[in-house]
Design a protein around this motif. Structure first.
Motif, short mmCIF file in Angstrom:
data_model
loop_
_atom_site.label_atom_id
_atom_site.label_comp_id
_atom_site.label_asym_id
_atom_site.label_seq_id
_atom_site.Cartn_x
_atom_site.Cartn_y
_atom_site.Cartn_z
N LEU A 1 -4.00 -19.64 -2.78
CA LEU A 1 -4.19 -19.02 -1.46
C LEU A 1 -4.44 -17.53 -1.59
CD1 LEU A 1 -4.20 -19.32 1.59
CD2 LEU A 1 -1.72 -19.01 1.57
N THR A 2 -3.71 -16.88 -2.50
CA THR A 2 -3.89 -15.44 -2.70
C THR A 2 -5.28 -15.13 -3.23
OG1 THR A 2 -1.53 -15.17 -3.15
CG2 THR A 2 -3.00 -13.42 -3.90
N VAL A 3 -5.69 -15.83 -4.28
CA VAL A 3 -7.02 -15.60 -4.84
C VAL A 3 -8.10 -15.97 -3.83
CG1 VAL A 3 -8.60 -16.24 -6.70
CG2 VAL A 3 -6.17 -15.96 -7.18
N GLY A 4 -7.84 -17.04 -3.07
CA GLY A 4 -8.80 -17.42 -2.03
C GLY A 4 -8.99 -16.35 -0.98
N MET A 5 -7.90 -15.69 -0.58
CA MET A 5 -8.02 -14.62 0.40
C MET A 5 -8.75 -13.42 -0.18
SD MET A 5 -6.90 -15.76 3.19
CE MET A 5 -7.08 -14.20 4.02
N ILE A 6 -8.49 -13.11 -1.45
CA ILE A 6 -9.19 -11.99 -2.09
C ILE A 6 -10.70 -12.27 -2.13
CG2 ILE A 6 -9.50 -10.73 -4.26
CD1 ILE A 6 -6.54 -11.15 -4.80
N GLU A 7 -11.06 -13.48 -2.53
CA GLU A 7 -12.47 -13.83 -2.60
C GLU A 7 -13.08 -13.95 -1.20
OE1 GLU A 7 -14.29 -13.88 -5.11
OE2 GLU A 7 -12.87 -13.89 -6.77
N PHE A 8 -12.28 -14.40 -0.24
CA PHE A 8 -12.78 -14.51 1.14
C PHE A 8 -13.17 -13.13 1.68
CE2 PHE A 8 -11.84 -14.04 5.67
CZ PHE A 8 -12.68 -15.01 6.22
N LEU B 1 -16.53 -19.90 -1.19
CA LEU B 1 -15.11 -19.87 -1.50
C LEU B 1 -14.64 -21.19 -2.11
CD1 LEU B 1 -12.47 -18.25 -1.28
CD2 LEU B 1 -12.18 -19.20 1.01
N PHE B 2 -15.15 -22.31 -1.60
CA PHE B 2 -14.75 -23.62 -2.12
C PHE B 2 -15.12 -23.77 -3.58
CE2 PHE B 2 -16.00 -28.01 -3.06
CZ PHE B 2 -14.78 -28.66 -2.87
N PHE B 3 -16.35 -23.45 -3.93
CA PHE B 3 -16.80 -23.65 -5.31
C PHE B 3 -16.22 -22.59 -6.25
CE2 PHE B 3 -20.18 -26.08 -3.13
CZ PHE B 3 -20.11 -27.24 -3.88
N ILE B 4 -15.99 -21.38 -5.76
CA ILE B 4 -15.33 -20.37 -6.60
C ILE B 4 -13.94 -20.83 -7.00
CG2 ILE B 4 -14.31 -18.06 -6.57
CD1 ILE B 4 -16.68 -17.13 -4.92
N ARG C 1 2.63 -13.75 4.14
CA ARG C 1 3.77 -14.12 3.29
C ARG C 1 3.30 -14.87 2.04
NH1 ARG C 1 8.86 -16.97 5.99
NH2 ARG C 1 8.89 -14.87 6.90
N GLN C 2 2.35 -15.80 2.22
CA GLN C 2 1.85 -16.54 1.06
C GLN C 2 1.11 -15.64 0.10
OE1 GLN C 2 1.66 -17.47 4.17
NE2 GLN C 2 2.60 -19.50 4.32
N ILE C 3 0.39 -14.65 0.62
CA ILE C 3 -0.35 -13.72 -0.24
C ILE C 3 0.61 -12.88 -1.08
CG2 ILE C 3 -1.87 -11.72 -0.23
CD1 ILE C 3 -3.23 -12.87 2.23
N ILE C 4 1.66 -12.35 -0.45
CA ILE C 4 2.63 -11.54 -1.19
C ILE C 4 3.35 -12.39 -2.24
CG2 ILE C 4 4.71 -10.15 -0.98
CD1 ILE C 4 2.16 -8.85 0.13
N THR C 5 3.69 -13.63 -1.88
CA THR C 5 4.36 -14.52 -2.84
C THR C 5 3.45 -14.80 -4.03
OG1 THR C 5 5.60 -15.55 -1.04
CG2 THR C 5 5.48 -16.74 -3.13
N GLY C 6 2.17 -15.03 -3.77
CA GLY C 6 1.24 -15.31 -4.86
C GLY C 6 1.02 -14.11 -5.76
N LEU C 7 0.97 -12.92 -5.17
CA LEU C 7 0.81 -11.72 -5.99
C LEU C 7 2.02 -11.49 -6.87
CD1 LEU C 7 -0.79 -9.26 -3.39
CD2 LEU C 7 -1.92 -10.30 -5.36
N ALA C 8 3.22 -11.73 -6.32
CA ALA C 8 4.43 -11.55 -7.10
C ALA C 8 4.51 -12.58 -8.24
CB ALA C 8 5.66 -11.67 -6.22
N ALA C 9 4.07 -13.81 -7.98
CA ALA C 9 4.13 -14.86 -9.01
C ALA C 9 3.20 -14.54 -10.16
CB ALA C 9 3.77 -16.20 -8.40
N GLY C 10 2.06 -13.93 -9.88
CA GLY C 10 1.11 -13.64 -10.94
C GLY C 10 1.50 -12.47 -11.80
N SER C 11 2.49 -11.68 -11.36
CA SER C 11 2.87 -10.50 -12.11
C SER C 11 4.01 -10.77 -13.09
CB SER C 11 3.32 -9.39 -11.16
OG SER C 11 4.45 -9.79 -10.42
N VAL C 12 4.56 -11.99 -13.07
CA VAL C 12 5.68 -12.34 -13.94
C VAL C 12 5.28 -13.49 -14.83
CG1 VAL C 12 8.07 -13.11 -14.04
CG2 VAL C 12 7.34 -11.59 -12.20
N LYS C 13 5.50 -13.33 -16.11
CA LYS C 13 5.20 -14.40 -17.06
C LYS C 13 6.41 -15.30 -17.21
CE LYS C 13 3.66 -15.32 -21.78
NZ LYS C 13 3.22 -14.74 -23.06
N GLY C 14 6.19 -16.65 -17.07
CA GLY C 14 7.28 -17.57 -17.19
C GLY C 14 7.64 -17.87 -18.63
#
Length: 282
Positions: A201-208, A86-89, A269-282
Protein backbone atom coordinates in the motif's frame (compact mmCIF):
# COMPACT_ATOMS: atom_id res chain seq x y z
CA UNK A 1 20.36 22.35 38.61
CA UNK A 2 16.86 20.95 38.18
CA UNK A 3 15.46 24.40 37.42
CA UNK A 4 18.12 24.94 34.77
CA UNK A 5 17.31 21.56 33.18
CA UNK A 6 13.59 22.32 33.16
CA UNK A 7 14.25 25.71 31.61
CA UNK A 8 16.30 24.11 28.84
CA UNK A 9 13.57 21.55 28.17
CA UNK A 10 10.94 24.28 27.96
CA UNK A 11 13.11 26.34 25.61
CA UNK A 12 13.74 23.26 23.46
CA UNK A 13 10.03 22.47 23.29
CA UNK A 14 9.25 26.10 22.47
CA UNK A 15 11.68 26.10 19.53
CA UNK A 16 10.32 22.72 18.40
CA UNK A 17 6.74 24.01 18.37
CA UNK A 18 7.90 27.18 16.67
CA UNK A 19 9.54 25.11 13.92
CA UNK A 20 6.40 23.00 13.55
CA UNK A 21 4.30 26.16 13.29
CA UNK A 22 6.55 27.61 10.59
CA UNK A 23 6.37 24.37 8.61
CA UNK A 24 2.58 24.29 8.92
CA UNK A 25 2.34 27.85 7.61
CA UNK A 26 4.66 27.07 4.70
CA UNK A 27 2.63 23.99 3.76
CA UNK A 28 -0.93 25.10 4.49
CA UNK A 29 -0.84 28.77 3.45
CA UNK A 30 -0.33 28.15 -0.32
CA UNK A 31 -3.22 25.66 -0.36
CA UNK A 32 -5.52 28.01 1.53
CA UNK A 33 -4.48 30.86 -0.79
CA UNK A 34 -5.33 28.76 -3.86
CA UNK A 35 -8.66 27.71 -2.34
CA UNK A 36 -9.63 31.32 -1.57
CA UNK A 37 -8.48 32.37 -5.03
CA UNK A 38 -10.87 29.90 -6.62
CA UNK A 39 -13.76 32.10 -5.44
CA UNK A 40 -12.39 35.33 -6.93
CA UNK A 41 -13.40 36.89 -10.22
CA UNK A 42 -10.86 37.80 -12.88
CA UNK A 43 -11.15 41.49 -11.98
CA UNK A 44 -10.40 40.77 -8.31
CA UNK A 45 -7.07 39.16 -9.24
CA UNK A 46 -5.92 42.34 -11.00
CA UNK A 47 -7.63 45.03 -8.88
CA UNK A 48 -6.98 43.68 -5.37
CA UNK A 49 -3.77 42.54 -3.62
CA UNK A 50 -2.92 38.87 -3.97
CA UNK A 51 -3.53 38.25 -0.25
CA UNK A 52 -6.97 39.90 -0.26
CA UNK A 53 -9.97 37.74 0.59
CA UNK A 54 -12.62 37.11 -2.12
CA UNK A 55 -15.50 39.57 -2.09
CA UNK A 56 -18.01 36.69 -2.25
CA UNK A 57 -18.12 32.91 -2.53
CA UNK A 58 -18.32 32.73 -6.31
CA UNK A 59 -18.84 29.07 -7.30
CA UNK A 60 -18.99 29.99 -10.99
CA UNK A 61 -15.29 29.22 -11.29
CA UNK A 62 -15.92 25.70 -10.00
CA UNK A 63 -18.73 25.21 -12.52
CA UNK A 64 -16.51 26.38 -15.37
CA UNK A 65 -13.71 24.07 -14.27
CA UNK A 66 -15.97 21.03 -14.07
CA UNK A 67 -18.03 21.61 -17.22
CA UNK A 68 -16.62 24.04 -19.78
CA UNK A 69 -12.99 23.12 -19.11
CA UNK A 70 -13.78 19.37 -19.29
CA UNK A 71 -12.15 18.71 -15.94
CA UNK A 72 -14.14 15.49 -15.51
CA UNK A 73 -12.82 14.20 -18.83
CA UNK A 74 -9.27 14.97 -17.72
CA UNK A 75 -9.84 13.04 -14.50
CA UNK A 76 -11.09 10.09 -16.52
CA UNK A 77 -7.92 10.17 -18.61
CA UNK A 78 -5.77 10.39 -15.48
CA UNK A 79 -7.55 7.41 -13.93
CA UNK A 80 -7.34 5.46 -17.21
CA UNK A 81 -3.57 5.99 -17.17
CA UNK A 82 -2.84 5.75 -13.44
CA UNK A 83 -4.80 2.63 -12.45
CA UNK A 84 -3.41 0.17 -15.04
CA UNK A 85 0.08 1.62 -14.65
CA UNK A 86 -0.11 1.20 -10.88
CA UNK A 87 -1.44 -2.35 -11.20
CA UNK A 88 1.36 -3.58 -13.43
CA UNK A 89 4.07 -1.69 -11.52
CA UNK A 90 3.03 -3.40 -8.30
CA UNK A 91 2.50 -6.77 -10.00
CA UNK A 92 5.96 -6.94 -11.55
CA UNK A 93 7.70 -5.01 -8.76
CA UNK A 94 6.40 -7.17 -5.90
CA UNK A 95 7.08 -10.39 -7.82
CA UNK A 96 10.60 -9.27 -8.74
CA UNK A 97 11.35 -8.18 -5.17
CA UNK A 98 10.20 -11.57 -3.88
CA UNK A 99 12.29 -13.51 -6.36
CA UNK A 100 15.43 -11.43 -5.85
CA UNK A 101 15.30 -11.35 -2.04
CA UNK A 102 13.61 -14.58 -0.92
CA UNK A 103 14.65 -17.08 -3.56
CA UNK A 104 18.33 -18.08 -3.58
CA UNK A 105 20.10 -18.48 -6.92
CA UNK A 106 23.36 -17.42 -8.49
CA UNK A 107 23.48 -13.91 -9.92
CA UNK A 108 20.48 -12.46 -8.10
CA UNK A 109 22.48 -9.55 -6.68
CA UNK A 110 23.80 -8.69 -10.13
CA UNK A 111 20.24 -8.78 -11.52
CA UNK A 112 19.06 -6.45 -8.75
CA UNK A 113 21.88 -4.02 -9.50
CA UNK A 114 21.00 -4.15 -13.19
CA UNK A 115 17.37 -3.32 -12.39
CA UNK A 116 18.41 -0.52 -10.04
CA UNK A 117 20.44 0.99 -12.85
CA UNK A 118 17.10 1.96 -14.37
CA UNK A 119 16.55 4.39 -11.50
CA UNK A 120 19.74 6.24 -12.41
CA UNK A 121 18.67 6.91 -16.01
CA UNK A 122 17.08 10.39 -16.29
CA UNK A 123 13.66 10.15 -17.86
CA UNK A 124 14.30 13.23 -19.99
CA UNK A 125 16.99 11.35 -21.93
CA UNK A 126 14.62 8.71 -23.31
CA UNK A 127 11.53 10.79 -24.09
CA UNK A 128 12.48 11.63 -27.68
CA UNK A 129 13.52 8.04 -28.63
CA UNK A 130 10.34 6.75 -27.01
CA UNK A 131 8.19 9.24 -28.91
CA UNK A 132 9.78 8.18 -32.21
CA UNK A 133 9.23 4.50 -31.33
CA UNK A 134 5.58 5.03 -30.38
CA UNK A 135 5.01 6.98 -33.59
CA UNK A 136 6.50 4.23 -35.76
CA UNK A 137 4.43 1.48 -34.14
CA UNK A 138 1.25 3.55 -34.36
CA UNK A 139 0.58 4.11 -30.66
CA UNK A 140 0.34 7.89 -30.83
CA UNK A 141 -3.06 9.51 -30.36
CA UNK A 142 -3.76 6.97 -27.59
CA UNK A 143 -3.05 6.69 -23.89
CA UNK A 144 -0.85 3.62 -24.34
CA UNK A 145 2.43 5.58 -24.57
CA UNK A 146 1.76 7.05 -21.14
CA UNK A 147 0.83 3.70 -19.58
CA UNK A 148 3.83 1.83 -21.03
CA UNK A 149 6.29 4.57 -20.07
CA UNK A 150 5.00 4.83 -16.50
CA UNK A 151 5.19 1.05 -16.06
CA UNK A 152 8.74 0.79 -17.38
CA UNK A 153 9.98 3.73 -15.32
CA UNK A 154 8.19 2.64 -12.14
CA UNK A 155 9.25 -1.03 -11.99
CA UNK A 156 12.91 -0.46 -10.94
CA UNK A 157 11.99 1.75 -8.00
CA UNK A 158 9.17 -0.57 -6.92
CA UNK A 159 11.47 -3.61 -7.17
CA UNK A 160 14.10 -1.94 -4.98
CA UNK A 161 11.59 -1.05 -2.27
CA UNK A 162 9.89 -4.44 -2.38
CA UNK A 163 13.23 -6.22 -2.02
CA UNK A 164 13.93 -4.06 1.02
CA UNK A 165 10.58 -4.90 2.59
CA UNK A 166 10.94 -8.63 1.90
CA UNK A 167 14.33 -8.45 3.61
CA UNK A 168 12.56 -7.47 6.84
CA UNK A 169 10.51 -10.70 6.84
CA UNK A 170 12.28 -13.51 8.73
CA UNK A 171 13.57 -16.03 6.21
CA UNK A 172 12.75 -18.80 8.68
CA UNK A 173 9.07 -18.41 7.79
CA UNK A 174 9.70 -19.32 4.17
CA UNK A 175 12.10 -22.11 5.15
CA UNK A 176 9.51 -23.62 7.49
CA UNK A 177 6.89 -23.43 4.74
CA UNK A 178 9.26 -25.20 2.36
CA UNK A 179 9.81 -27.99 4.92
CA UNK A 180 6.01 -28.39 5.17
CA UNK A 181 5.85 -28.89 1.40
CA UNK A 182 4.69 -25.40 0.42
CA UNK A 183 6.05 -24.31 -2.94
CA UNK A 184 7.64 -20.92 -3.53
CA UNK A 185 4.64 -19.67 -5.53
CA UNK A 186 2.18 -20.64 -2.83
CA UNK A 187 4.45 -19.19 -0.14
CA UNK A 188 4.40 -15.92 -2.03
CA UNK A 189 0.60 -15.71 -1.83
CA UNK A 190 0.15 -17.31 1.61
CA UNK A 191 3.07 -15.73 3.52
CA UNK A 192 4.60 -12.94 1.46
CA UNK A 193 1.58 -10.94 0.33
CA UNK A 194 -0.32 -10.93 3.68
CA UNK A 195 2.78 -9.72 5.54
CA UNK A 196 3.52 -7.16 2.82
CA UNK A 197 0.08 -5.55 2.75
CA UNK A 198 1.09 -2.24 4.34
CA UNK A 199 4.32 -2.16 2.34
CA UNK A 200 2.47 -2.73 -0.93
CA UNK A 201 0.00 0.00 0.00
CA UNK A 202 2.84 2.39 0.82
CA UNK A 203 4.71 1.76 -2.44
CA UNK A 204 1.41 1.90 -4.31
CA UNK A 205 0.66 5.35 -2.91
CA UNK A 206 4.16 6.57 -3.79
CA UNK A 207 3.77 5.34 -7.35
CA UNK A 208 0.20 6.66 -7.52
CA UNK A 209 1.27 10.19 -6.64
CA UNK A 210 4.25 9.91 -9.00
CA UNK A 211 2.06 8.97 -11.96
CA UNK A 212 -0.89 11.18 -11.07
CA UNK A 213 1.23 14.33 -10.62
CA UNK A 214 3.46 13.77 -13.65
CA UNK A 215 3.51 16.56 -16.21
CA UNK A 216 6.59 16.06 -18.38
CA UNK A 217 5.78 12.58 -19.73
CA UNK A 218 2.07 13.36 -20.11
CA UNK A 219 2.81 16.61 -21.92
CA UNK A 220 5.28 14.89 -24.27
CA UNK A 221 3.01 12.02 -25.34
CA UNK A 222 -0.36 13.80 -25.22
CA UNK A 223 -1.00 14.73 -28.85
CA UNK A 224 -4.69 15.65 -28.55
CA UNK A 225 -6.61 17.75 -26.06
CA UNK A 226 -9.13 14.93 -25.60
CA UNK A 227 -6.31 12.76 -24.19
CA UNK A 228 -5.04 15.36 -21.72
CA UNK A 229 -4.55 14.25 -18.12
CA UNK A 230 -5.40 16.56 -15.24
CA UNK A 231 -1.87 17.97 -14.98
CA UNK A 232 -1.72 18.76 -18.70
CA UNK A 233 -5.25 20.14 -18.63
CA UNK A 234 -4.33 22.69 -15.98
CA UNK A 235 -2.16 24.39 -18.60
CA UNK A 236 -5.17 25.03 -20.85
CA UNK A 237 -7.10 27.45 -18.62
CA UNK A 238 -6.90 30.50 -20.88
CA UNK A 239 -9.38 32.53 -22.91
CA UNK A 240 -9.48 33.23 -26.64
CA UNK A 241 -6.82 35.95 -26.22
CA UNK A 242 -4.38 33.66 -24.40
CA UNK A 243 -4.70 35.24 -20.94
CA UNK A 244 -4.90 32.84 -18.00
CA UNK A 245 -8.27 32.50 -16.31
CA UNK A 246 -7.07 32.41 -12.72
CA UNK A 247 -10.41 31.71 -11.06
CA UNK A 248 -11.22 28.46 -12.94
CA UNK A 249 -7.53 27.49 -12.80
CA UNK A 250 -7.43 27.84 -9.01
CA UNK A 251 -10.73 25.96 -8.75
CA UNK A 252 -9.31 23.07 -10.81
CA UNK A 253 -6.14 23.00 -8.68
CA UNK A 254 -8.25 23.02 -5.50
CA UNK A 255 -10.30 20.06 -6.70
CA UNK A 256 -7.12 18.17 -7.54
CA UNK A 257 -5.60 18.94 -4.12
CA UNK A 258 -8.76 17.93 -2.26
CA UNK A 259 -9.04 14.59 -4.04
CA UNK A 260 -5.39 13.68 -3.39
CA UNK A 261 -5.64 14.92 0.21
CA UNK A 262 -8.71 12.77 0.91
CA UNK A 263 -6.93 9.69 -0.44
CA UNK A 264 -3.89 10.36 1.72
CA UNK A 265 -5.90 11.06 4.89
CA UNK A 266 -7.78 7.75 4.65
CA UNK A 267 -4.59 5.75 3.99
CA UNK A 268 -2.22 7.73 6.22
CA UNK A 269 -1.89 5.10 8.96
CA UNK A 270 -1.12 2.28 6.53
CA UNK A 271 1.46 4.43 4.75
CA UNK A 272 3.29 5.29 7.98
CA UNK A 273 3.21 1.64 9.07
CA UNK A 274 4.65 0.53 5.73
CA UNK A 275 7.42 3.11 5.84
CA UNK A 276 8.38 2.05 9.35
CA UNK A 277 8.40 -1.64 8.38
CA UNK A 278 10.76 -1.03 5.48
CA UNK A 279 13.29 0.76 7.67
CA UNK A 280 13.89 -2.20 10.00
CA UNK A 281 15.59 -5.41 8.97
CA UNK A 282 14.08 -8.54 10.48
Amino acid sequence: MMNSLRFRNRVGKAFAWLGIGVLLVLVIYPQVWILLGSFKTQNEFFANPSWALPESLNFENWRIALTEANLLGMYQNSLAVTLPSLFFILLFGVAAGYVLEVMVFRGRKQILLFILAGIMIPGQMILVPLFIFYFRVGLTNTLWPLIITYIVMGIPFCTFLMATYFRSIPRELFEAATVDGVGMLRAFFVIGLPMMRNAILTVGMIEFFSVWNDLLIALTFTTRSSLATIQVGLLSFSDEYGSTQYGPLFAAISINILIVLVVYVFLNRQIITGLAAGSVKG
